[in-house]
Design a protein around this motif. Structure first.
Motif, PDB file in Angstrom:
ATOM      1  N   ASN A 122      -3.336  -0.523  -5.573  1.00 28.07           N
ATOM      2  CA  ASN A 122      -3.948  -0.869  -4.296  1.00 28.07           C
ATOM      3  C   ASN A 122      -4.113   0.381  -3.442  1.00 28.07           C
ATOM      4  N   THR A 169      -6.047   0.353  -0.642  1.00 29.65           N
ATOM      5  CA  THR A 169      -6.589  -0.097   0.634  1.00 29.65           C
ATOM      6  C   THR A 169      -5.996   0.685   1.802  1.00 29.65           C
ATOM      7  N   ALA A 170      -6.871   1.231   2.635  1.00 27.16           N
ATOM      8  CA  ALA A 170      -6.463   2.039   3.785  1.00 27.16           C
ATOM      9  C   ALA A 170      -7.722   2.357   4.589  1.00 27.16           C
ATOM     10  N   PHE A 179       3.315   5.103  -1.853  1.00 27.84           N
ATOM     11  CA  PHE A 179       2.174   5.062  -2.749  1.00 27.84           C
ATOM     12  C   PHE A 179       2.282   6.079  -3.881  1.00 27.84           C
ATOM     13  N   THR A 202       0.841  -1.201   0.000  1.00 26.27           N
ATOM     14  CA  THR A 202       0.000   0.000   0.000  1.00 26.27           C
ATOM     15  C   THR A 202       0.878   1.254   0.000  1.00 26.27           C
TER      16      THR A 202
END
Length: 415
Positions: A217, A219-220, A190, A183
């Motif tokens: 990705n 996602t967090a 990122f 991530t």
């Protein structure tokens, strides 16, 4: 009005067109009949409780009803539409996969399947693009889409990550993909990864004349996922990736709402799914998890490799069929086959799934003796051979990279 467990069981019940019908596999607790256990499942997942109640209002319209019990422990439960908040997966799942998973009345219980009524289904957005991504964003008309994750999946510095992406793109894959646990770490931040990878993407597109893209990705925490999606859109991306189960269904629904405005497709990774579906007698089936994902609005979803890869076998074909079936006009979801794939088993995979899939290979590309570009070329050649009705050995006579891959891995699945 008295309410007891018997009020939640009627084996002659016929569901209405607005009922959500769920199929459970139930192993009753000690000293409990299947009928008694089924009634408790319906009670606990709607408006019953362990004590007999005497209430003034008629709340039977909100009561679930167990019916259609079979000798092998399958139980159907019909839930009235009024029980649910429209468009809220969290609330729906709190009913049909909530406290019932821990009741003493059952030794084990598994949510096997759901039959979704039109009214509840239409309260969810569904996919924005679905399988149309193959032609709307990519040049994969008439063949499966191809994707890869750089290997090792975490630990690569940004520059090397982007370079591997370039080699894979020019070798023939359509999509670079982040791993589920990559991530925003210090070794590969990122924003820098997005920027440098898209620079290499643009270079690969110019050299190959094909559209390429990157499954980033994001996602967090929910607000950060939205910010990252906006960053991807600002830098010319068409896709974001979300670890949908670890991030949570409500977070996914928030991301789906923002990607509608941004014109981004959602690639759904199912990390953590086995915590729910690996034990066949308990939990929530992957078939149901896939249904939730389609309702929430993902465009791609990992569904397995029909036992040909490194992961546990499951009903991949049945899940794929549901994801691509008609659902009151809702768009389909493109299934993704991933986990231990390589060119030598692509033909067997596609024999089982058909062409309406995305094939993702990691080690089966980057582990090629001649490197990533050759590995991507071999995967592309194997896929196109299947589309053209040609055997892998026949195509390998003209594509040395495929010949090398077949010599290295043969047609065996890894473990």
């Amino acid at each position: 009005m008295g309410i007891e467990y018997d009020d939640f069981l009627d084996e002659s019940y016929t569901p209405t067109s607005d009922d959500l019908v769920c199929t459970f596999r139930v192993a009753p607790g000690e000293g409990m009949s299947l009928e008694a256990a089924a009634a408790r499942v319906a009670s606990e997942s709607s408006n019953g409780t362990w004590a007999a109640l005497d209430v003034d209002s008629d709340i039977s319209r909100l009561s679930a009803m167990a019916f259609d019990l079979s000798d092998d422990g399958l139980v159907k439960v019909a839930y009235p539409d009024a029980l649910f908040e429209p468009g809220s997966l969290a609330q729906v799942l709190s009913c049909i996969a909530g406290n019932i998973m821990g009741m003493k009345a059952v030794d084990t219980i598994r949510l096997v399947d759901c039959e979704w009524p039109e009214q509840l289904t239409s309260s969810f957005p569904g996919p924005q693009f679905g399988s149309d991504v193959l032609t709307q964003f990519l040049d994969a008309d008439g063949r499966p889409g191809l994707a890869t994750v750089p290997k090792p999946k975490v630990g690569l510095p940004t520059e090397e990550h982007a370079r591997i992406g370039y080699d894979a793109w020019v070798g023939g894959v359509d999509l670079l993909k982040d791993d589920e646990n990559l991530t925003d770490q210090n070794f590969n931040p990122f924003e820098r990864r997005v920027t440098e990878s898209f620079e290499m993407r643009d270079r690969a597109q110019e050299e190959t004349g094909e559209r390429k893209d990157y499954l980033v990705n994001i996602t967090a925490e929910t607000d950060e996922m939205v910010r990252r999606a906006e960053y991807v859109a600002d830098h010319g991306g068409s896709f974001v990736m979300v670890d949908i189960i670890t991030a949570g269904w409500s977070s996914l629904q928030t991301v789906r709402r923002r990607t509608e405005d941004l014109g981004l497709a959602i690639h759904a990774h199912r990390a953590m799914h086995a915590a729910f579906d690996r034990l066949p007698e308990h939990g929530v089936s992957m078939r149901c998890l896939a249904q939730f994902a389609r309702l929430a609005g993902v465009d791609h979803l990992h569904t397995g490799t029909v036992g040909l890869g490194k992961l546990e076998n499951e009903d991949t074909v049945g899940i794929n069929d549901w994801l691509t079936s008609d659902l009151y006009g809702m768009r389909d979801v493109l299934p993704v086959a991933s986990g231990g794939l390589h060119p030598g088993i692509v033909d067997a995979l596609l024999d089982a799934t058909g062409p309406e899939v995305m094939v993702q290979a990691g080690g089966g590309i980057h582990g090629h003796p001649d490197g990533t570009r050759a590995g991507a070329e071999a995967l592309r050649a194997a896929t196109e051979a299947w589309v053209d009705g040609e055997t892998l050995d026949e195509r390998a006579e003209r594509v040395p990279a495929l010949r090398t891959a077949l010599d290295k891995w043969g047609t065996e699945s890894p473990r």
